[in-house]
Design an enzyme around this catalytic site. Structure first.
Site, mmCIF file in Angstrom:
data_model
loop_
_atom_site.group_PDB
_atom_site.id
_atom_site.type_symbol
_atom_site.label_atom_id
_atom_site.label_comp_id
_atom_site.label_asym_id
_atom_site.label_seq_id
_atom_site.Cartn_x
_atom_site.Cartn_y
_atom_site.Cartn_z
ATOM 1 N NE ARG A 1 -11.571 -22.902 11.797
ATOM 2 C CZ ARG A 1 -12.301 -22.046 12.077
ATOM 3 N NH1 ARG A 1 -13.736 -22.128 11.529
ATOM 4 N NH2 ARG A 1 -12.146 -20.914 12.836
ATOM 5 C CG ASP A 53 -1.187 -19.279 23.290
ATOM 6 O OD1 ASP A 53 -2.198 -18.472 22.964
ATOM 7 O OD2 ASP A 53 -0.902 -20.074 22.478
ATOM 8 C CB CYS A 82 8.700 -24.477 21.111
ATOM 9 S SG CYS A 82 8.733 -25.200 19.227
ATOM 10 C CB CYS A 110 7.472 -32.208 18.949
ATOM 11 S SG CYS A 110 5.830 -31.387 19.125
ATOM 12 N NE ARG A 112 -10.326 -23.464 21.264
ATOM 13 C CZ ARG A 112 -9.485 -24.225 21.250
ATOM 14 N NH1 ARG A 112 -8.778 -24.583 19.980
ATOM 15 N NH2 ARG A 112 -8.796 -24.646 22.372
ATOM 16 C CE1 TYR A 113 -12.636 -20.338 16.707
ATOM 17 C CE2 TYR A 113 -11.028 -22.058 16.403
ATOM 18 C CZ TYR A 113 -11.659 -20.808 16.761
ATOM 19 O OH TYR A 113 -10.425 -19.892 17.518
ATOM 20 C CG ASP A 115 -5.737 -19.214 20.263
ATOM 21 O OD1 ASP A 115 -7.084 -19.622 20.193
ATOM 22 O OD2 ASP A 115 -4.978 -19.963 19.518
ATOM 23 C CE LYS A 147 -5.723 -19.188 16.209
ATOM 24 N NZ LYS A 147 -6.395 -20.477 16.273
ATOM 25 C CB CYS A 204 5.131 -25.773 23.402
ATOM 26 S SG CYS A 204 3.955 -26.979 23.008
ATOM 27 N NE ARG A 253 -2.732 -28.535 21.372
ATOM 28 C CZ ARG A 253 -2.651 -28.184 19.986
ATOM 29 N NH1 ARG A 253 -1.815 -28.347 19.427
ATOM 30 N NH2 ARG A 253 -3.906 -27.698 19.583
#
Length: 388
Positions: free
Chosen positions: A138, A317, A151, A147, A134-135, A354, A361, A154, A156
């Site tokens: 990085r 999100d 959560c 996981c 995205r950037y 985001d 972000k 989440c 994702r």
């Protein structure tokens, strides 16, 4: 024009926050949900990760009458609660901040406007499997979509868990690392998922060996919940797998409530930090978990005391079925404003959003500046530059 909380309620709340944080009596009218010092009642210990609604009922974390409704949620979204987190849940408290993060809720099956299965645009920025670029300098590297816990908020949640995307195959991992190696502008690799710390120390060491062979990658950052939710996985072997002589390694811990930083969690973090690997924090602002100034202040102070630098406070999100856990931006800004001046600068995260759709972000904290004026931490407007 400066947008600030000018009501007497805000001034009183900030004053009470300062009194409470300085060691005075905790004001009941300010922080009704901050329960960091309340221990759950004694229950038979959970000895293995709970992975379905029936297991939650058998462990006493949900009443039996809720089982049919929560089985429907668990059929849609993955469930996993480790023994460490199950031990923190008070099933008698309908607003328990640990339960709100991990125990499924029927509200997750309620769709709200603007929600999206890929709310921050991972897919459109994924040139090869396992990479999000995205950037410019990085990339995210996602070797696993498993996981230790799942959560309820989440972003994702459509990708992780047994029914989500699979772990990268050897060929997919080769392609992902080739993508990184072929782009000298990539300075940092952020290993995420899923949770990379569920991988064995051997697999983590192999991954680090391969990243170490890419000269232009200088920083490797791991995003994880494991030190808090399953601290026993943070072994000497795991820490040794991360250490490298030619790369700077960081570990970012995701935790949302001070009760998650148990003695075992703090010891796991100490094993990482004592090995020379600095740690950062990531927190999601969640309704009913940490959306009051005291709860957030306690968490950020606990991070600092554990030698973890507060980094990001994420606005929630628009993942499917998460509206009941999201705050408004105005609420988040008010909390951040209450912390400013009352809590050490070491304990101030950056409040970020985001932008939906994969647009990146940005910081969204409160604004203190206007033409010819600045607002001080007490809410008073001062001229700036100063007049004679």
């Amino acid at each position: 024009m400066i947008h600030y909380l000018s009501s007497s309620d805000w001034r009183v709340s900030q004053g009470l926050l300062r009194t409470a944080l300085a060691g005075g009596a905790k004001p009941a009218n300010l922080l009704p949900r901050s329960k960091s010092r309340i221990s759950p009642p004694l229950m038979p210990p959970v000895t293995k990760t709970l992975r379905d609604a029936r297991s939650l009922a058998e462990a006493g974390l949900i009443p039996p009458e809720r089982l049919p409704a929560l089985e429907a949620v668990a059929a849609r979204y993955a469930v996993a609660i480790t023994p460490a987190m199950a031990a923190l849940i008070d099933p008698a408290n309908a607003n328990d901040p640990i339960a709100r993060q991990f125990v499924p809720s029927p509200e997750e099956l309620v769709a709200s406007p603007g929600e999206d299965g890929d709310p921050i645009g991972d897919v459109i920025h994924s040139p090869v499997d396992g990479i999000v670029h995205r950037y410019p300098d990085r990339v995210l590297l996602k070797p696993t979509h498993t996981c230790a816990v799942y959560c309820r908020f989440c972003f994702r949640r459509e990708m992780v868990g047994p029914e989500g995307l699979l772990n990268l195959t050897p060929a997919q991992l080769d392609a992902a690392l080739a993508y990184i190696a072929g782009r000298p502008e990539i300075w940092e690799v952020i290993v995420t998922g899923g949770d990379p710390f569920v991988l064995s120390p051997r697999r983590l060491a192999e991954l680090m060996d391969r990243l170490e062979a890419i000269p232009h990658v200088r920083i490797v950052r791991f995003h994880t919940r494991v030190p808090a939710v399953e601290p026993s996985l943070v072994t000497d072997d795991l820490v040794g797998a991360l250490k490298r002589t030619t790369k700077t390694v960081y570990v970012a811990l995701h935790a949302n409530h001070v009760r998650e930083l148990t003695p075992a969690a703090r010891a796991a973090c100490a094993r990482i930090i004592d090995a020379g690997i600095p740690m950062l924090s990531q927190t999601v602002l969640l309704r009913g978990v940490n959306d009051d100034p005291m709860a957030l202040a306690e968490l950020m102070r606990a991070f600092v005391e554990t030698r973890i630098r507060p980094y990001y406070l994420h606005h929630g999100d628009h993942a499917p079925g998460t509206a009941h856990l999201r705050t408004t931006l105005a609420e988040g800004q008010a909390i951040m404003k209450a912390l400013r001046g009352a809590v050490s600068g070491l304990a101030q995260p950056t409040y970020v959003l985001d932008i939906p759709g994969g647009h990146g972000k940005v910081p969204v904290g409160p604004n203190y500046l206007a033409e010819g004026a600045v607002e001080d931490p007490n809410g008073a407007v001062r001229p700036y530059p100063p007049t004679a």
